[in-house]
Design a protein around this motif. Structure first.
Motif, mmCIF file in Angstrom:
data_model
loop_
_atom_site.group_PDB
_atom_site.id
_atom_site.type_symbol
_atom_site.label_atom_id
_atom_site.label_comp_id
_atom_site.label_asym_id
_atom_site.label_seq_id
_atom_site.Cartn_x
_atom_site.Cartn_y
_atom_site.Cartn_z
ATOM 1 N N THR A 91 0.827 -1.214 0.000
ATOM 2 C CA THR A 91 0.000 0.000 0.000
ATOM 3 C C THR A 91 0.863 1.266 0.000
ATOM 4 O OG1 THR A 91 -1.646 1.269 1.234
ATOM 5 C CG2 THR A 91 -0.160 -0.086 2.543
ATOM 6 N N SER A 92 0.337 2.308 -0.652
ATOM 7 C CA SER A 92 1.069 3.583 -0.677
ATOM 8 C C SER A 92 0.878 4.355 0.619
ATOM 9 C CB SER A 92 0.561 4.456 -1.821
ATOM 10 O OG SER A 92 0.820 3.858 -3.047
ATOM 11 N N GLY A 93 -0.197 4.035 1.359
ATOM 12 C CA GLY A 93 -0.411 4.853 2.559
ATOM 13 C C GLY A 93 -1.538 4.396 3.452
ATOM 14 N N LEU A 94 -2.208 3.288 3.109
ATOM 15 C CA LEU A 94 -3.260 2.794 4.010
ATOM 16 C C LEU A 94 -2.601 2.264 5.274
ATOM 17 C CD1 LEU A 94 -5.458 0.924 1.359
ATOM 18 C CD2 LEU A 94 -6.045 3.048 2.552
ATOM 19 N N MET A 95 -3.307 2.366 6.401
ATOM 20 C CA MET A 95 -2.712 1.965 7.674
ATOM 21 C C MET A 95 -2.943 0.472 7.907
ATOM 22 S SD MET A 95 -1.552 4.856 8.837
ATOM 23 C CE MET A 95 -1.472 5.038 10.612
ATOM 24 N N SER A 96 -1.954 -0.187 8.513
ATOM 25 C CA SER A 96 -2.071 -1.642 8.692
ATOM 26 C C SER A 96 -3.228 -1.989 9.621
ATOM 27 C CB SER A 96 -0.757 -2.237 9.195
ATOM 28 O OG SER A 96 -0.555 -1.864 10.523
ATOM 29 N N ARG A 97 -3.547 -1.109 10.585
ATOM 30 C CA ARG A 97 -4.662 -1.423 11.494
ATOM 31 C C ARG A 97 -5.978 -1.482 10.712
ATOM 32 N NH1 ARG A 97 -3.869 4.066 13.528
ATOM 33 N NH2 ARG A 97 -5.294 5.339 12.305
ATOM 34 N N ASP A 98 -6.104 -0.712 9.621
ATOM 35 C CA ASP A 98 -7.302 -0.771 8.780
ATOM 36 C C ASP A 98 -7.227 -1.965 7.834
ATOM 37 O OD1 ASP A 98 -8.256 1.594 9.910
ATOM 38 O OD2 ASP A 98 -7.079 2.800 8.510
ATOM 39 N N LEU A 99 -6.031 -2.204 7.276
ATOM 40 C CA LEU A 99 -5.876 -3.302 6.309
ATOM 41 C C LEU A 99 -6.153 -4.661 6.948
ATOM 42 C CD1 LEU A 99 -2.632 -2.127 4.500
ATOM 43 C CD2 LEU A 99 -4.834 -2.541 3.390
ATOM 44 N N CYS A 100 -5.716 -4.847 8.205
ATOM 45 C CA CYS A 100 -5.778 -6.199 8.792
ATOM 46 C C CYS A 100 -7.148 -6.535 9.362
ATOM 47 C CB CYS A 100 -4.685 -6.394 9.828
ATOM 48 S SG CYS A 100 -4.986 -5.515 11.345
ATOM 49 N N ALA A 101 -8.102 -5.581 9.345
ATOM 50 C CA ALA A 101 -9.452 -5.879 9.857
ATOM 51 C C ALA A 101 -10.027 -7.043 9.051
ATOM 52 C CB ALA A 101 -10.333 -4.645 9.716
ATOM 53 N N GLY A 102 -10.437 -8.095 9.723
ATOM 54 C CA GLY A 102 -11.019 -9.234 9.011
ATOM 55 C C GLY A 102 -10.017 -10.357 8.782
ATOM 56 N N MET A 103 -8.728 -10.123 9.091
ATOM 57 C CA MET A 103 -7.752 -11.214 8.922
ATOM 58 C C MET A 103 -7.817 -12.147 10.128
ATOM 59 S SD MET A 103 -4.385 -9.329 7.297
ATOM 60 C CE MET A 103 -3.366 -10.810 7.256
#
Ligand SMILES: NC(=O)c1ccc[n+]([C@@H]2O[C@H](COP(=O)([O-])OP(=O)(O)OC[C@H]3O[C@@H](n4cnc5c(N)ncnc54)[C@H](O)[C@@H]3O)[C@@H](O)[C@H]2O)c1
Length: 305
Positions: free
Chosen positions: A106-118
């Motif tokens: 990602t160019s700038g999305l935060m990992s706390r948002d990306l990992c939701a649902g993992m």
């Protein structure tokens, strides 16, 4: 044993990330549901003399041979859309073992948002490559609050082993480091054009032949040490109040984009992308490799990264 890496998304970034790992001797699984993207990637590998036996192309990760479940690393490079990335990250988890590190480009999305649902959010790490990813040495590595330091360190090791220069950040901030600096610079560039100080070509010439050549070899802090910190403080004291502080993107940029002037990919941006300029961009990529080779030997080296 040959190291493996699976890359999800064969677009601008995925294709070049794949080329980087192939050149470093890794076996690469390159995944894209768009067969045209896979074809373009395959042509690129052939054109650049890559060993095609190291490359496996597939429309989905689950289409690779069963032993790919144990790949130590998967890197997602699908478009910057959070909902799509959520779906892709869930699919990756379903196709690999619990030990696999999953990296997002990602160019700038935060990992706390990306990992939701993992299922295992702790194994998500951001690995921010720069374009062209097979040329630019640094990869910004950012673990989220949920990521153990050992996982981030393991990803940095794999990147180092592949010949990259991993730069591990201490905490996650939007834009990481390089994009924050790049956008701060571009905000000022737009301000200078808008206020009539200079046009885009003049600003390009000034930056390229002054700050640019210096920054290719030494970072900004080391450079400031050379100049003298007292001088820097004196200038910063009167200059900071004069600098652009706009909180929204410049109107001129929005207008270019609204009119389809997207840069090289649409044939027009700040410049007209005729064949001469396209050729110059290709020559530039070769020159960039030489500058990087010089930079790699310039003191001090990348020991901080
Ligand atoms: N372009 C850059 O300069 C740059 C630099 C650094 C980071 N990034 C980031 O890298 C990521 C990819 O950007 P890009 O410029 O390569 O985009 P791109 O649009 O060129 O490529 C994305 C690719 O992903 C594929 N894709 C879409 N859905 C998919 C799915 N479900 N599974 C597998 N593949 C799928 C598309 O077919 C496409 O080929 C984004 O997050 C972007 O922000 C881009």
């Amino acid at each position: 044993m040959t190291m493996r890496v699976a890359i999800i998304g064969a677009g601008v970034m995925g294709q070049r990330i794949a080329a980087h790992f192939m050149a470093a001797g890794f076996a690469v699984g390159l995944i894209d549901p768009n067969s045209q993207a896979l074809e373009i990637a395959s042509d690129f590998m052939a054109r650049t003399g890559q060993d095609r036996s190291r490359l496996t192309l597939a429309p989905a990760l689950s289409d690779l041979a069963p032993d790919w479940r144990d790949t130590p690393l998967v890197i997602e490079a699908v478009p910057e859309n959070l909902a799509l990335k959520h779906r892709v990250l869930r699919d990756i988890e379903a196709a690999v073992s619990d030990q696999t590190i999953i990296a997002s480009n990602t160019s700038g999305l935060m990992s706390r948002d990306l990992c939701a649902g993992m299922r295992h959010p702790e194994r998500l790490v951001i690995a921010h490559f720069f374009n062209p990813a097979d040329v630019i040495p640094v990869v910004e590595v950012i673990g989220g609050p949920q990521t153990p330091a050992a996982t981030t360190a393991r990803l940095a090791d794999i990147l180092r082993q592949s010949g990259k220069v991993p730069a591990v950040l201490k905490i996650e901030v939007p834009g990481f480091v390089a994009n924050r600096i790049q956008h701060a610079m571009m905000r000022e560039c737009f301000h200078l054009v808008e206020t009539g100080v200079a046009d885009a070509a003049t600003i390009d010439a000034i930056v390229q032949h002054s700050l640019g050549v210096r920054l290719a070899l030494i970072g900004p802090f080391l450079q400031r040490d050379l100049n003298g910190l007292d001088t820097h403080l004196n200038i910063a004291s009167y200059l900071y109040p004069q600098l652009a502080t706009d909180a929204t993107p410049p109107a001129a940029l929005r207008s270019l984009v609204d009119n389809g002037a997207l840069g090289r990919k649409s044939g027009k941006g700040f410049y007209d992308w005729d064949s001469a300029l396209n050729q110059r961009a290709e020559a530039l990529e070769q020159a960039l490799r030489q500058v990087i080779a010089i930079g790699a030997t310039a003191p001090p080296n990348d020991k901080e990264a």
